[in-house]
Scaffold this motif. Structure first.
Motif, short mmCIF file in Angstrom:
data_model
loop_
_atom_site.label_atom_id
_atom_site.label_comp_id
_atom_site.label_asym_id
_atom_site.label_seq_id
_atom_site.Cartn_x
_atom_site.Cartn_y
_atom_site.Cartn_z
N ALA A 26 0.81 -1.22 0.00
CA ALA A 26 0.00 0.00 0.00
C ALA A 26 0.85 1.27 0.00
CB ALA A 26 -0.94 -0.01 1.20
N HIS A 27 2.08 1.19 0.56
CA HIS A 27 2.89 2.40 0.66
C HIS A 27 3.68 2.69 -0.62
CE1 HIS A 27 5.53 -0.94 1.62
NE2 HIS A 27 6.54 -0.16 1.31
N MET A 28 3.53 1.82 -1.63
CA MET A 28 4.28 2.04 -2.87
C MET A 28 3.39 2.65 -3.94
SD MET A 28 6.19 -1.56 -2.98
CE MET A 28 6.56 -2.33 -1.43
N PRO A 29 3.66 3.88 -4.32
CA PRO A 29 2.78 4.56 -5.29
C PRO A 29 2.65 3.80 -6.60
CG PRO A 29 4.39 6.08 -4.35
CD PRO A 29 4.78 4.73 -3.89
N ALA A 30 3.76 3.15 -7.04
CA ALA A 30 3.71 2.43 -8.33
C ALA A 30 2.73 1.26 -8.29
CB ALA A 30 5.10 1.92 -8.67
N LEU A 31 2.43 0.78 -7.08
CA LEU A 31 1.56 -0.39 -6.95
C LEU A 31 0.17 -0.02 -6.42
CD1 LEU A 31 4.12 -2.93 -5.49
CD2 LEU A 31 3.54 -2.50 -7.85
N ALA A 32 -0.20 1.24 -6.57
CA ALA A 32 -1.49 1.68 -6.04
C ALA A 32 -2.66 1.11 -6.86
CB ALA A 32 -1.56 3.20 -6.02
N GLY A 33 -2.37 0.76 -8.12
CA GLY A 33 -3.42 0.30 -9.03
C GLY A 33 -4.33 -0.79 -8.48
N PRO A 34 -3.75 -1.89 -7.94
CA PRO A 34 -4.62 -3.01 -7.53
C PRO A 34 -5.38 -2.74 -6.23
CG PRO A 34 -2.33 -3.72 -7.78
CD PRO A 34 -2.35 -2.24 -7.81
N TRP A 35 -5.12 -1.62 -5.57
CA TRP A 35 -5.70 -1.41 -4.24
C TRP A 35 -7.23 -1.48 -4.29
CZ3 TRP A 35 -8.96 1.13 -1.08
CH2 TRP A 35 -8.75 0.95 0.29
N PHE A 36 -7.84 -0.70 -5.15
CA PHE A 36 -9.31 -0.62 -5.18
C PHE A 36 -9.95 -1.94 -5.65
CE2 PHE A 36 -13.51 0.86 -6.37
CZ PHE A 36 -13.82 1.72 -5.32
N PRO A 37 -9.56 -2.45 -6.84
CA PRO A 37 -10.14 -3.76 -7.26
C PRO A 37 -9.77 -4.90 -6.30
CG PRO A 37 -8.40 -3.10 -8.76
CD PRO A 37 -8.65 -1.93 -7.88
#
Lengths: 246, 269
Positions: free
Chosen positions: A81-92
């Motif tokens: 969660a703290h990595m901006p590059a990996l924010a994509g999968p958070w919501f789905p």
């Protein structure tokens, strides 16, 4: 613990995730973090309560598989969660975790058959590590899907950072899956005297391992054509479905 | 010329298509189990060494034989591809720097090859004796020098449970109805009329002597009374296989850790 208690805990975890999604929409950052962590802690509590009650690790079955896949997916989402590059999968990812909790809720407290061979830790580890591998593979699927969405829908350049992370996650899923296979091999050696048994389950295991290996061996030309996210999405999804619906 | 050939054999395109082929072939095999003749063929393959099966029974199960042949061909192509890949990497290493990551990456492939080779060897080395159904006091002669004698078959739970089969057994025989520690078979492994080892066999707890593994497959209760299903396998590959497999997992873990260390701020997963 009565099934009703499991239902209450899982329902609370589900609503915590839903609220975190609402907080995300409202851009209430501290609320998002708190609610998603609360959802994860409640899922972990339900899982641990099951382990303690049954004195064993999770095995296959609608309740245990969906609950533990939700737990592993939640852990992956929180750790990235703290990595901006990996924010994509958070919501789905949260939506999928919530959906898995709904599945678990429908069968809350209905644990798999208490078969006598579960007295062996090797047998327990075989199932537990396999479900854990499926949870990590589900996270890898979300990363591949994010890479695809970033590249095609947003018309940006080849999203190599997310693809690299997806492939790294796939390696973790492979390590867990191979560890499960090693437990299965020990089970086979002690139960049959063989390393390998000619049976449908063994063929399925081999196919699943090769499915995990496929996105790691995409040839250069296909990589340039952006087949990587597609191959990754298909392979991880098939692997997850094969474990979730044995 | 030779380098060109090796580079072609090491192509990732070959790896890719062979992996797809193997996945398809395993899925086909898993589904073909529904065909009774195929299932019967696989069962007979499990009873004896594949080497013996190919010579004695392969002709009776042509469907399985064809499936197995294609599997071996695909595995052989993957093996050649992997060997060429490892060789070309080693050649490249002589020309320049070889970082730790590349060493570990090569080690993963070498260990995977070793695991596959040990898998293959298991089909041809050692010996599988036919399964024996024995009750207390009986002796089974395995070959001219080896035999097993059953001294005691102890089953403290309800023996009627042993009559259950399949899903009914899974549902009913729970951990508190089948004590894996308390239920055992006391046997002696005899070589040239001299007992070499005496001990208790339990479910998922075999007795091993050198490369000989005596496995308790289960208990049965019928007109003959309480009997034990015992299988004896001669194989020296169990320990090397387990070690190679564990090392493969460890090397993959090291490779993953190196990957995330080389790219700071990336996924801890």
């Amino acid at each position: 613990m009565p099934a009703l208690y499991y239902k209450i805990i899982i329902a609370a975890a589900f609503f915590a995730y839903l609220s975190s999604l609402a907080a995300f929409r409202q851009e209430w950052k501290s609320g998002v973090r708190f609610l998603s962590c609360l959802g994860l802690v409640l899922t972990l509590f339900a899982a641990l309560a099951g382990w303690v009650e049954n004195v064993r690790l999770p095995v296959y079955g609608l309740y245990e598989t969906s609950l533990h896949m939700a737990l592993v997916l939640g852990l992956c989402l929180e750790s990235s969660a703290h990595m901006p590059a990996l924010a994509g999968p958070w919501f789905p990812g949260r939506i999928i975790a919530a959906a898995l909790l709904v599945l678990a809720w429908t069968a809350a407290g209905k644990f798999g058959f208490d078969f006598y061979i579960y007295q062996s830790l090797t047998v327990q580890l075989f199932f537990f590590l396999r479900v854990a591998a499926a949870g990590v593979a589900l996270f890898a699927f979300l990363l591949f899907a994010t890479a695809w969405a970033n590249t095609f829908l947003k018309k940006t350049k080849n999203d190599s950072i997310v693809i690299r992370q997806a492939l790294n996650t796939l390696v973790v899923a492979s390590i867990l899956f191979l560890s499960s296979e090693l437990s299965g091999t020990l089970w086979c050696m002690r139960g049959y005297g063989d390393i390998w048994h000619w049976s449908a389950n063994f063929f399925k295991s081999a196919a699943l391992f090769l499915l995990l290996m496929l996105p790691l061996h995409v040839p250069g030309r296909l990589k340039r054509n952006m087949a990587n996210p597609w191959v990754g999405m298909i392979c991880t999804l098939l692997m997850v479905l094969a474990v979730a619906v044995p | 010329m030779q380098d060109k050939l090796i580079n072609r054999l090491a192509s990732l395109h070959i790896t890719w298509w062979v992996l797809i082929g193997l996945i398809a072939w395993f899925v086909l095999g898993a589904n073909a189990v529904e065909i009774p003749s195929f299932s019967k063929g696989l069962s007979s393959m499990n009873e004896i060494l594949v080497r013996t099966w190919l010579i004695c029974r392969g002709g009776d199960h042509l469907l399985v034989l064809c499936w197995f042949f294609v599997l071996i061909v695909l595995a052989a192509i993957l093996g050649i591809n992997m060997a060429a890949c490892i060789y070309s990497r080693l050649m490249r290493s002589q020309n320049g720097r070889w970082p730790l990551k590349l060493w570990v990456f090569t080690a993963i492939h070498l260990l995977f090859a070793l695991v596959m080779v040990l898998h293959g060897l298991e089909m041809f080395l050692g010996h599988k004796y036919p399964q024996q159904q024995l009750k207390a006091g009986q002796t089974a002669i395995l070959d001219s020098s080896w035999s097993i004698t059953v001294h005691e078959v102890k089953f403290i739970n309800d023996p009627e449970l042993l009559k259950l089969k399949g899903q009914e057994a899974r549902r009913t025989i729970s951990r508190d109805r089948f004590d894996m520690q308390a239920n055992f078979v006391k046997i002696s492994l005899v070589s040239n009329n001299e007992p070499v080892q005496t001990g208790n066999l339990r479910m998922l707890a075999p007795m091993s002597h050198g490369g000989i593994h005596v496995i308790l497959r289960g208990f049965d209760y019928g007109p003959k009374g309480l009997t034990a299903r015992i299988r004896v396998v001669k194989s020296f590959l169990h320990t090397p296989f387990t070690i190679a497999y564990a090392m493969l997992i460890i090397s993959m873990l090291i490779w993953f850790l190196l990957k995330i260390r080389h790219a700071p701020g990336e996924l801890p997963a």
